[in-house]
Design a protein around this motif. Structure first.
Motif, PDB file in Angstrom:
ATOM      1  N   HIS A  38     -25.949   3.036  94.400  1.00  0.00           N
ATOM      2  CA  HIS A  38     -25.787   4.322  93.724  1.00  0.00           C
ATOM      3  C   HIS A  38     -24.908   4.244  92.481  1.00  0.00           C
ATOM      4  N   GLY A  39     -24.426   3.078  92.155  1.00  0.00           N
ATOM      5  CA  GLY A  39     -23.470   2.934  91.067  1.00  0.00           C
ATOM      6  C   GLY A  39     -24.001   3.339  89.713  1.00  0.00           C
ATOM      7  N   GLU A  40     -25.202   2.932  89.384  1.00  0.00           N
ATOM      8  CA  GLU A  40     -25.747   3.228  88.061  1.00  0.00           C
ATOM      9  C   GLU A  40     -26.008   4.717  87.885  1.00  0.00           C
ATOM     10  N   SER A  41     -26.570   5.356  88.899  1.00  0.00           N
ATOM     11  CA  SER A  41     -26.841   6.802  88.778  1.00  0.00           C
ATOM     12  C   SER A  41     -25.536   7.593  88.694  1.00  0.00           C
ATOM     13  N   VAL A  42     -24.503   7.184  89.433  1.00  0.00           N
ATOM     14  CA  VAL A  42     -23.214   7.871  89.358  1.00  0.00           C
ATOM     15  C   VAL A  42     -22.598   7.666  87.977  1.00  0.00           C
ATOM     16  N   PHE A  43     -22.718   6.445  87.438  1.00  0.00           N
ATOM     17  CA  PHE A  43     -22.192   6.175  86.099  1.00  0.00           C
ATOM     18  C   PHE A  43     -22.834   7.087  85.069  1.00  0.00           C
ATOM     19  N   TRP A  44     -24.179   7.184  85.074  1.00  0.00           N
ATOM     20  CA  TRP A  44     -24.852   8.007  84.074  1.00  0.00           C
ATOM     21  C   TRP A  44     -24.590   9.496  84.295  1.00  0.00           C
ATOM     22  N   ASN A  45     -24.417   9.911  85.521  1.00  0.00           N
ATOM     23  CA  ASN A  45     -24.072  11.299  85.809  1.00  0.00           C
ATOM     24  C   ASN A  45     -22.707  11.643  85.208  1.00  0.00           C
ATOM     25  N   HIS A  46     -21.730  10.778  85.401  1.00  0.00           N
ATOM     26  CA  HIS A  46     -20.407  11.013  84.840  1.00  0.00           C
ATOM     27  C   HIS A  46     -20.427  10.912  83.315  1.00  0.00           C
ATOM     28  N   ARG A  47     -21.217  10.001  82.782  1.00  0.00           N
ATOM     29  CA  ARG A  47     -21.321   9.874  81.325  1.00  0.00           C
ATOM     30  C   ARG A  47     -21.900  11.160  80.734  1.00  0.00           C
ATOM     31  N   LEU A  48     -22.958  11.685  81.352  1.00  0.00           N
ATOM     32  CA  LEU A  48     -23.562  12.933  80.864  1.00  0.00           C
ATOM     33  C   LEU A  48     -22.574  14.088  80.958  1.00  0.00           C
ATOM     34  N   SER A  49     -21.826  14.154  82.037  1.00  0.00           N
ATOM     35  CA  SER A  49     -20.821  15.191  82.204  1.00  0.00           C
ATOM     36  C   SER A  49     -19.753  15.092  81.114  1.00  0.00           C
ATOM     37  N   PHE A  50     -19.330  13.870  80.800  1.00  0.00           N
ATOM     38  CA  PHE A  50     -18.329  13.661  79.765  1.00  0.00           C
ATOM     39  C   PHE A  50     -18.859  14.077  78.394  1.00  0.00           C
ATOM     40  N   VAL A  51     -20.083  13.681  78.083  1.00  0.00           N
ATOM     41  CA  VAL A  51     -20.681  14.045  76.794  1.00  0.00           C
ATOM     42  C   VAL A  51     -20.829  15.563  76.696  1.00  0.00           C
ATOM     43  N   PHE A  52     -21.251  16.208  77.774  1.00  0.00           N
ATOM     44  CA  PHE A  52     -21.388  17.663  77.774  1.00  0.00           C
ATOM     45  C   PHE A  52     -20.029  18.331  77.539  1.00  0.00           C
ATOM     46  N   GLU A  53     -18.989  17.815  78.177  1.00  0.00           N
ATOM     47  CA  GLU A  53     -17.656  18.384  78.012  1.00  0.00           C
ATOM     48  C   GLU A  53     -17.165  18.219  76.571  1.00  0.00           C
ATOM     49  N   ILE A  54     -17.376  17.053  75.992  1.00  0.00           N
ATOM     50  CA  ILE A  54     -16.978  16.828  74.601  1.00  0.00           C
ATOM     51  C   ILE A  54     -17.769  17.750  73.672  1.00  0.00           C
ATOM     52  N   ASP A  55     -19.051  17.949  73.946  1.00  0.00           N
ATOM     53  CA  ASP A  55     -19.879  18.850  73.135  1.00  0.00           C
ATOM     54  C   ASP A  55     -19.360  20.281  73.224  1.00  0.00           C
ATOM     55  N   GLN A  56     -18.950  20.711  74.399  1.00  0.00           N
ATOM     56  CA  GLN A  56     -18.395  22.051  74.568  1.00  0.00           C
ATOM     57  C   GLN A  56     -17.093  22.211  73.792  1.00  0.00           C
TER      58      GLN A  56
END
Length: 102
Positions: free
Chosen positions: A73-91
């Motif tokens: 599950h490591g890769e999917s968790v990594f991309w989930n957190h990356r997307l969350s981080f990018v969304f937060e920076i965009d906000q």
């Protein structure tokens, strides 16, 4: 002659090994159970080592299973957190862009 108050537990190898084994057991076992019956001593030692080996195998199995879960599950968790981080920076960027456009 033998003087009183002298401890002879470590004067011979067998007595020293028995004393160390009793310390490993936590001191809740009477040494006289093993000094008169050598079979009970060997059975107890074999049982102790088998329990340690079995518990170490269980520990290795748990660690291996956890590692496999992380690997699966490591890769999917990594991309989930990356997307969350990018969304937060965009906000944050949108918030400052609205503030600066006043």
């Amino acid at each position: 002659g033998e003087s009183s108050g002298v401890n002879h537990d470590f004067c011979s190898a067998s007595a020293a090994y028995l004393k160390v084994y009793m310390m490993l057991l936590g001191g809740g076992v009477d040494e006289s159970d093993f000094t008169f019956n050598i079979a009970s001593l060997w059975l107890s030692i074999c049982f102790s080592f088998m329990v340690v080996i079995i518990l170490l195998n269980v520990l290795i199995a748990i660690v291996t299973d956890s590692y496999q879960d992380v690997k699966d599950h490591g890769e999917s968790v990594f991309w989930n957190h990356r997307l969350s981080f990018v969304f937060e920076i965009d906000q944050i960027y949108d918030m400052f862009a609205d503030f600066l456009s006043w």
